[in-house]
Write an enzyme that holds these catalytic residues in place. Structure first.
Site, PDB file in Angstrom:
ATOM      1  N   ASP A  13       9.220   0.612   6.211  1.00  0.00           N
ATOM      2  CA  ASP A  13       8.018  -0.539   6.397  1.00  0.00           C
ATOM      3  C   ASP A  13       7.246  -0.433   7.304  1.00  0.00           C
ATOM      4  O   ASP A  13       8.122   0.306   8.619  1.00  0.00           O
ATOM      5  CB  ASP A  13       8.800  -2.058   6.375  1.00  0.00           C
ATOM      6  CG  ASP A  13       8.375  -3.636   6.025  1.00  0.00           C
ATOM      7  OD1 ASP A  13       6.830  -2.889   5.880  1.00  0.00           O
ATOM      8  OD2 ASP A  13       7.812  -4.043   6.768  1.00  0.00           O
ATOM      9  N   ASP A  15       4.735  -3.631   9.552  1.00  0.00           N
ATOM     10  CA  ASP A  15       5.237  -4.616  10.463  1.00  0.00           C
ATOM     11  C   ASP A  15       6.186  -5.019  10.427  1.00  0.00           C
ATOM     12  O   ASP A  15       6.844  -5.178   9.212  1.00  0.00           O
ATOM     13  CB  ASP A  15       4.539  -5.894   9.756  1.00  0.00           C
ATOM     14  CG  ASP A  15       2.228  -5.693   9.642  1.00  0.00           C
ATOM     15  OD1 ASP A  15       2.159  -6.185  10.466  1.00  0.00           O
ATOM     16  OD2 ASP A  15       2.606  -4.624   9.101  1.00  0.00           O
TER      17      ASP A  15
END
Length: 238
Positions: A13, A15
């Site tokens: 992922d 952020d």
């Protein structure tokens, strides 16, 4: 911890997992508040909502739910402010930055699967000098996380079987997507998690409280090596 096979490829992922983008997103959130004549919110209050996206930050900043008629306009203001300074303070989490340099030098596959729109993700990654083998954003496919399709597509583009991938994330939807995709679901507790949420309750295969522990596991493989995975992927690739 149950021993796990070393990853042949690692997917992240973006952020709160790979890159600490909270400072720039917090600045944009408070820019929205200033636009409405409001005082800034504390950084830690904003940080816990970053992984929930721009709409959640609008709700946090102004108390406007997604259904409110003024929500969309406020979201535009927030995202415009973010786009103007999206890599001012954002950095790859240490020591992931050092580990990633080594992984890249060894020409081992890795990538990013994010629910961040490409408009913001691509220039951020370019500015930070990251060179993922694949980048899949929220608007690249008809579905996004927690659906497994973006993870399957990322593995396909890396020429790697799903079961030979680790997917690392800081949100429950990341774990749901990884599980649905047949990948090793790796939850990290250093990301953008609300104070009241217990990330160890997420449906992960393994949990790491800090980035250093994650890097240690990635470096060691946490168990058996991935010998033979290249042959396996040709029979099990999705």
């Amino acid at each position: 911890m149950t021993p796990m096979a070393a990853p042949e490829a690692v997917l992240f992922d973006l952020d709160g997992t790979l890159v600490d983008t909270a400072p720039d997103l917090a600045a944009a959130t408070n820019a929205l508040r200033r636009h409405h004549g409001l005082l800034p919110l504390p950084f830690e209050v904003i940080r816990g909502q970053v992984s929930n996206g721009g709409s959640a930050l609008v709700t946090l900043a102004l108390g406007l739910e997604a259904e409110h008629p003024d929500h969309s306009a406020a979201r535009v203001i927030l995202l415009d402010a973010y786009e103007q300074a999206l890599a001012t303070h954002s950095r790859v989490f240490a020591p992931l930055d050092t580990w990633l340099d080594g992984w890249h030098r060894e020409k081992r596959p890795w990538g990013i699967v994010t629910n961040k729109p490409r408009r913001y993700a691509a220039p951020l990654i370019e500015t930070l000098g990251l060179r993922p083998g694949v980048l899949l954003c929220a608007d690249d496919l008809p579905t996004k996380k927690p659906a497994p399709e973006p993870l399957w597509e990322a593995a396909k583009r890396l020429d790697t079987a799903s079961k030979a991938c680790w997917y690392v994330g800081d949100h429950v939807r990341d774990m749901q997507a990884a599980k649905a995709a047949g990948m090793t679901a790796v939850a990290v507790g250093y990301g953008y998690i609300a104070e009241e949420e217990d990330y160890r309750q997420w449906p992960a295969d393994v949990w790491f409280d800090d980035c250093a522990a994650l890097v240690k596991a990635l470096s060691a493989g946490q168990g058996a090596s991935a010998t033979g995975a290249a042959a396996e992927r040709r029979s099990s690739r999705r």
